[in-house]
Design an enzyme around this catalytic site. Sequence first.
Site, PDB file in Angstrom:
ATOM      1  N   LEU A 128     -11.241 -17.849  60.034  1.00 12.29           N
ATOM      2  CA  LEU A 128     -12.131 -17.833  61.202  1.00 12.29           C
ATOM      3  C   LEU A 128     -11.787 -16.642  62.100  1.00 12.29           C
ATOM      4  CD1 LEU A 128     -14.318 -19.834  61.984  1.00 12.29           C
ATOM      5  CD2 LEU A 128     -12.676 -21.004  63.441  1.00 12.29           C
TER       6      LEU A 128
ATOM      7  N   VAL B 169     -19.693 -24.921  48.595  1.00 12.81           N
ATOM      8  CA  VAL B 169     -21.045 -25.308  49.021  1.00 12.81           C
ATOM      9  C   VAL B 169     -21.353 -24.698  50.385  1.00 12.81           C
ATOM     10  CG1 VAL B 169     -20.896 -27.450  47.697  1.00 12.81           C
ATOM     11  CG2 VAL B 169     -20.386 -27.469  50.139  1.00 12.81           C
TER      12      VAL B 169
ATOM     13  N   ASP C  38     -23.998 -26.893  40.279  1.00 11.65           N
ATOM     14  CA  ASP C  38     -24.791 -26.915  41.513  1.00 11.65           C
ATOM     15  C   ASP C  38     -25.838 -28.014  41.401  1.00 11.65           C
ATOM     16  OD1 ASP C  38     -25.220 -24.409  43.791  1.00 11.65           O
ATOM     17  OD2 ASP C  38     -26.754 -25.966  43.704  1.00 11.65           O
TER      18      ASP C  38
ATOM     19  N   LYS D 115     -27.869  -6.244  55.753  1.00  5.61           N
ATOM     20  CA  LYS D 115     -27.092  -5.027  55.545  1.00  5.61           C
ATOM     21  C   LYS D 115     -27.589  -4.418  54.247  1.00  5.61           C
ATOM     22  CE  LYS D 115     -22.888  -5.538  53.691  1.00  5.61           C
ATOM     23  NZ  LYS D 115     -21.526  -6.041  53.356  1.00  5.61           N
TER      24      LYS D 115
ATOM     25  N   ASN E 125     -12.967 -13.187  60.619  1.00  2.00           N
ATOM     26  CA  ASN E 125     -14.370 -12.893  60.877  1.00  2.00           C
ATOM     27  C   ASN E 125     -14.621 -12.581  62.348  1.00  2.00           C
ATOM     28  OD1 ASN E 125     -15.308 -12.937  58.297  1.00  2.00           O
ATOM     29  ND2 ASN E 125     -16.180 -14.993  58.378  1.00  2.00           N
ATOM     30  N   ALA E 126     -13.925 -13.284  63.232  1.00  2.00           N
ATOM     31  CA  ALA E 126     -14.086 -13.025  64.661  1.00  2.00           C
ATOM     32  C   ALA E 126     -13.618 -11.608  65.009  1.00  2.00           C
ATOM     33  CB  ALA E 126     -13.307 -14.056  65.475  1.00  2.00           C
TER      34      ALA E 126
ATOM     35  N   ARG F 247     -30.135 -13.774  55.371  1.00  2.00           N
ATOM     36  CA  ARG F 247     -29.678 -14.817  56.288  1.00  2.00           C
ATOM     37  C   ARG F 247     -29.139 -14.209  57.584  1.00  2.00           C
ATOM     38  NH1 ARG F 247     -25.930 -18.475  52.472  1.00  2.00           N
ATOM     39  NH2 ARG F 247     -25.490 -16.424  51.580  1.00  2.00           N
TER      40      ARG F 247
ATOM     41  N   CYS G 246     -22.245 -15.370  58.023  1.00  2.00           N
ATOM     42  CA  CYS G 246     -20.889 -15.763  58.442  1.00  2.00           C
ATOM     43  C   CYS G 246     -20.520 -15.459  59.892  1.00  2.00           C
ATOM     44  CB  CYS G 246     -19.867 -15.121  57.515  1.00  2.00           C
ATOM     45  SG  CYS G 246     -19.992 -15.723  55.827  1.00  2.00           S
ATOM     46  N   PHE G 247     -20.740 -14.222  60.336  1.00  2.00           N
ATOM     47  CA  PHE G 247     -20.179 -13.811  61.624  1.00  2.00           C
ATOM     48  C   PHE G 247     -20.639 -14.676  62.797  1.00  2.00           C
ATOM     49  CE2 PHE G 247     -19.124  -9.105  60.507  1.00  2.00           C
ATOM     50  CZ  PHE G 247     -18.047  -9.548  59.781  1.00  2.00           C
TER      51      PHE G 247
HETATM   52  P1  NAD Z   1     -24.935 -20.521  49.366  1.00  5.03           P
HETATM   53  O1  NAD Z   1     -25.921 -21.209  50.215  1.00  5.03           O
HETATM   54  O2  NAD Z   1     -25.273 -19.208  48.758  1.00  5.03           O
HETATM   55  O3  NAD Z   1     -24.493 -21.478  48.176  1.00  5.03           O
HETATM   56  C1  NAD Z   1     -24.090 -22.803  48.340  1.00  5.03           C
HETATM   57  C2  NAD Z   1     -24.545 -23.603  47.127  1.00  5.03           C
HETATM   58  O4  NAD Z   1     -23.979 -24.902  47.161  1.00  5.03           O
HETATM   59  C3  NAD Z   1     -26.053 -23.795  47.044  1.00  5.03           C
HETATM   60  O5  NAD Z   1     -26.555 -23.233  45.856  1.00  5.03           O
HETATM   61  C4  NAD Z   1     -26.220 -25.317  47.088  1.00  5.03           C
HETATM   62  O6  NAD Z   1     -27.293 -25.777  46.267  1.00  5.03           O
HETATM   63  C5  NAD Z   1     -24.898 -25.802  46.564  1.00  5.03           C
HETATM   64  N1  NAD Z   1     -24.594 -27.184  46.911  1.00  5.03           N
HETATM   65  C6  NAD Z   1     -24.821 -27.823  48.086  1.00  5.03           C
HETATM   66  N2  NAD Z   1     -24.385 -29.089  48.014  1.00  5.03           N
HETATM   67  C7  NAD Z   1     -23.869 -29.261  46.778  1.00  5.03           C
HETATM   68  C8  NAD Z   1     -23.259 -30.365  46.111  1.00  5.03           C
HETATM   69  N3  NAD Z   1     -23.070 -31.540  46.728  1.00  5.03           N
HETATM   70  N4  NAD Z   1     -22.860 -30.204  44.836  1.00  5.03           N
HETATM   71  C9  NAD Z   1     -23.035 -29.025  44.208  1.00  5.03           C
HETATM   72  N5  NAD Z   1     -23.597 -27.943  44.789  1.00  5.03           N
HETATM   73  C10 NAD Z   1     -24.007 -28.048  46.073  1.00  5.03           C
HETATM   74  O7  NAD Z   1     -23.614 -20.392  50.263  1.00  5.03           O
HETATM   75  P2  NAD Z   1     -22.479 -19.254  50.153  1.00  5.03           P
HETATM   76  O8  NAD Z   1     -22.944 -18.023  50.846  1.00  5.03           O
HETATM   77  O9  NAD Z   1     -22.006 -19.175  48.765  1.00  5.03           O
HETATM   78  O10 NAD Z   1     -21.348 -19.886  51.072  1.00  5.03           O
HETATM   79  C11 NAD Z   1     -20.555 -20.984  50.646  1.00  5.03           C
HETATM   80  C12 NAD Z   1     -19.424 -21.163  51.646  1.00  5.03           C
HETATM   81  O11 NAD Z   1     -18.572 -20.032  51.652  1.00  5.03           O
HETATM   82  C13 NAD Z   1     -19.896 -21.325  53.081  1.00  5.03           C
HETATM   83  O12 NAD Z   1     -19.037 -22.225  53.744  1.00  5.03           O
HETATM   84  C14 NAD Z   1     -19.756 -19.949  53.662  1.00  5.03           C
HETATM   85  O13 NAD Z   1     -19.571 -19.990  55.057  1.00  5.03           O
HETATM   86  C15 NAD Z   1     -18.513 -19.455  52.948  1.00  5.03           C
HETATM   87  N6  NAD Z   1     -18.418 -17.994  52.792  1.00  5.03           N
HETATM   88  C16 NAD Z   1     -19.531 -17.239  52.518  1.00  5.03           C
HETATM   89  C17 NAD Z   1     -19.418 -15.851  52.342  1.00  5.03           C
HETATM   90  C18 NAD Z   1     -20.611 -14.986  52.047  1.00  5.03           C
HETATM   91  O14 NAD Z   1     -20.503 -13.776  52.133  1.00  5.03           O
HETATM   92  N7  NAD Z   1     -21.764 -15.512  51.710  1.00  5.03           N
HETATM   93  C19 NAD Z   1     -18.163 -15.256  52.412  1.00  5.03           C
HETATM   94  C20 NAD Z   1     -17.055 -16.054  52.670  1.00  5.03           C
HETATM   95  C21 NAD Z   1     -17.201 -17.419  52.855  1.00  5.03           C
HETATM   96  C1  UDX Z   2     -18.502 -10.890  56.292  1.00  6.59           C
HETATM   97  C2  UDX Z   2     -17.037 -10.444  56.183  1.00  6.59           C
HETATM   98  O1  UDX Z   2     -16.986  -9.011  56.118  1.00  6.59           O
HETATM   99  C3  UDX Z   2     -16.398 -11.048  54.942  1.00  6.59           C
HETATM  100  O2  UDX Z   2     -15.027 -10.702  54.896  1.00  6.59           O
HETATM  101  C4  UDX Z   2     -16.545 -12.556  55.002  1.00  6.59           C
HETATM  102  O3  UDX Z   2     -16.018 -13.143  53.842  1.00  6.59           O
HETATM  103  C5  UDX Z   2     -18.001 -12.956  55.153  1.00  6.59           C
HETATM  104  O4  UDX Z   2     -18.563 -12.317  56.300  1.00  6.59           O
HETATM  105  P1  UDX Z   2     -20.814 -10.177  55.154  1.00  6.59           P
HETATM  106  O5  UDX Z   2     -21.435 -10.959  56.249  1.00  6.59           O
HETATM  107  O6  UDX Z   2     -21.251 -10.419  53.760  1.00  6.59           O
HETATM  108  O7  UDX Z   2     -19.212 -10.379  55.178  1.00  6.59           O
HETATM  109  O8  UDX Z   2     -21.049  -8.609  55.432  1.00  6.59           O
HETATM  110  P2  UDX Z   2     -20.376  -7.542  56.407  1.00  6.59           P
HETATM  111  O9  UDX Z   2     -20.201  -6.301  55.654  1.00  6.59           O
HETATM  112  O10 UDX Z   2     -19.198  -8.065  57.102  1.00  6.59           O
HETATM  113  O11 UDX Z   2     -21.513  -7.289  57.490  1.00  6.59           O
HETATM  114  C6  UDX Z   2     -21.887  -8.252  58.442  1.00  6.59           C
HETATM  115  C7  UDX Z   2     -22.837  -7.647  59.451  1.00  6.59           C
HETATM  116  O12 UDX Z   2     -22.172  -6.698  60.270  1.00  6.59           O
HETATM  117  C8  UDX Z   2     -24.006  -6.897  58.818  1.00  6.59           C
HETATM  118  O13 UDX Z   2     -25.195  -7.191  59.518  1.00  6.59           O
HETATM  119  C9  UDX Z   2     -23.628  -5.448  58.975  1.00  6.59           C
HETATM  120  O14 UDX Z   2     -24.727  -4.578  59.035  1.00  6.59           O
HETATM  121  C10 UDX Z   2     -22.893  -5.486  60.301  1.00  6.59           C
HETATM  122  N1  UDX Z   2     -21.960  -4.362  60.476  1.00  6.59           N
HETATM  123  C11 UDX Z   2     -20.903  -4.209  59.634  1.00  6.59           C
HETATM  124  C12 UDX Z   2     -22.138  -3.476  61.526  1.00  6.59           C
HETATM  125  O15 UDX Z   2     -23.076  -3.611  62.302  1.00  6.59           O
HETATM  126  N2  UDX Z   2     -21.249  -2.444  61.675  1.00  6.59           N
HETATM  127  C13 UDX Z   2     -20.195  -2.271  60.851  1.00  6.59           C
HETATM  128  O16 UDX Z   2     -19.437  -1.322  61.067  1.00  6.59           O
HETATM  129  C14 UDX Z   2     -20.011  -3.172  59.798  1.00  6.59           C
END
Ligand code: NAD
Ligand code: UDX
Length: 476
Positions: free
Chosen positions: A235, A91, A36, A352, A238-239, A359, A290-291
């Site tokens: 996509l 990232v 990172d 949650k 999540n939708a 976020r 995400c959502f």
């Molecule tokens: P995050 O913000 O927690 O982490 C991303 C990291 O990438 C940061 O620590 C940042 O410093 C680093 N970074 C940025 N630019 C960089 C570079 N050039 N080289 C190395 N490191 C770099 O983000 P996240 O929640 O882990 O999400 C990452 C991706 O996965 C996003 O596209 C998100 O939409 C997707 N995603 C997130 C979730 C979730 O639940 N958080 C689930 C599924 C998919």
């Molecule tokens: C979501 C997807 O579930 C996951 O598959 C994807 O990879 C990333 O986005 P996350 O955002 O971490 O995960 O949490 P999730 O459990 O989906 O909850 C998202 C939001 O929906 C929260 O604010 C939660 O409180 C809300 N939620 C969830 C509801 O309001 N009702 C429900 O029944 C479930």
Amino acid sequence: EEGKFTVCSVGAGYVGSLTSIILAAQQPNLKVIVCDVNQDLINSWSDQRYPFYEPELDRQFDIAVNQNKNIKFTTKITDAIQESDAIFICVNTPPKKDLISGLGKESDMKYFDLACQTIASMGDPKKHRILIEKSTFQIQLNILGTVPVGTHKRIHGILSQKLSNPDDCYTIVSMPEFLAEGVAIQNLLFPDRIVVGTPTDKNGMETFEVIKGIYSNFQTKFIHVKTASSELGKLFANAMLAQRISSINSMSQLCETTGASVQDLSKIVGSDKRIGQYFLNASPAFGGSCFEKDLQSLVYILESLGQTDQAMYWSQVLHMNQFQKRRLLDMIISEFPNPSETVLTIFGFAFKKNTSDTRMTPIAYFVNGLIEKGFFVRIHDPQANERGFYLEMEMQGFDIAERFNFQFCGSDYNKAVANSNAIIIGTEWDEYITTNYRNIRDQMNQSRALFFDLRSIVDEEPLKYLGFEKVFKLGN
Ligand code: NAD
Ligand code: UDX
């Protein structure tokens, strides 16, 4: 050590770190590197301090770091890439703040692009590597805004700028991550499926076999599809999940006015195997990183392509989410004629339960709305921290810097409830079900105290017995 198949994650955030830790714990045969640009973040992982709260992380971290000893955390990104056979791009792709194009609905791909440029600079035809995109899919529209180009083509474009033969250096694969925060470890250990999107040619088939090898100790089904399907599938997933929440939320007020219970409704429809029981909990709105972002970008893509009716369909899911917040905020405000003499306590700021992540938490909207009305607002959360609170309020565009009528109380109940006129449950933390409300009621305003349960997790009767004048339970 030498000769071990090596994978690296570019990005040590939620997705990068957690997927890498689980991979290292489950696959002792692999060498795993997490890199990172953020030195503080890498330091905290290296010092075995968790930068966020996630249940059950301890054990897996321990297996990877102390037992298998096959994971390392570093800021030396090019070295990590150099050593690796497969690279995961994890990232951040936050929503774009700059509203020059895409009406703010696009994701900001600048971190992603930069990471790809670094990866491009390490391209080496003598060492072919697999490049796996885990960051959420973003369609990039061309200048005319007519031809959608998936993330894999975006990567390919960036690689082509630096490399004359990008395909000799990298095979681009899409492997969307489906983990949900708060249950991430279970999701990663026992995924419903692992989706792998590759080119459809022979190379694609071979790459798929290599990826199955990386995950050889995981008991799950693999869904091997072409890259574009994999990207768009994420996509859509999540939708669909968000749509279920808006659907149940759209029934909550009708339940309140007809005497039905929204939990009963969830049970009734959720028992239908075709519908299923999950993601039918009414709430003050869905939040999280995400959502909303993914729905916004789906709507944006559809609009940009002139698929207006489809865009309208999905934008209603977002509209309902916004509406629910407005409705509940107005309802709370209407109960208190003198805001400046009223103290309100919000239970929960995380988006949650079981995560410290805030976020896009829907609670920020309530905090801001109540502060603006002149209430004194106290915020309690067992895991979210004050720094995160301020950052998130700012991120969501709520300017509270000049206000003095609020206090972030962290996990301190006494501070949070003293002389308060209402408890508002915003996050469904288990401890908000089991906490001693008699004790809490004693510390609250003696003449008037109300209770708003925006997650429908507590029983009304015992609370009424304790002298809460009104107990509102969402959807009841
Ligand atoms: P995050 O913000 O927690 O982490 C991303 C990291 O990438 C940061 O620590 C940042 O410093 C680093 N970074 C940025 N630019 C960089 C570079 N050039 N080289 C190395 N490191 C770099 O983000 P996240 O929640 O882990 O999400 C990452 C991706 O996965 C996003 O596209 C998100 O939409 C997707 N995603 C997130 C979730 C979730 O639940 N958080 C689930 C599924 C998919
Ligand atoms: C979501 C997807 O579930 C996951 O598959 C994807 O990879 C990333 O986005 P996350 O955002 O971490 O995960 O949490 P999730 O459990 O989906 O909850 C998202 C939001 O929906 C929260 O604010 C939660 O409180 C809300 N939620 C969830 C509801 O309001 N009702 C429900 O029944 C479930």
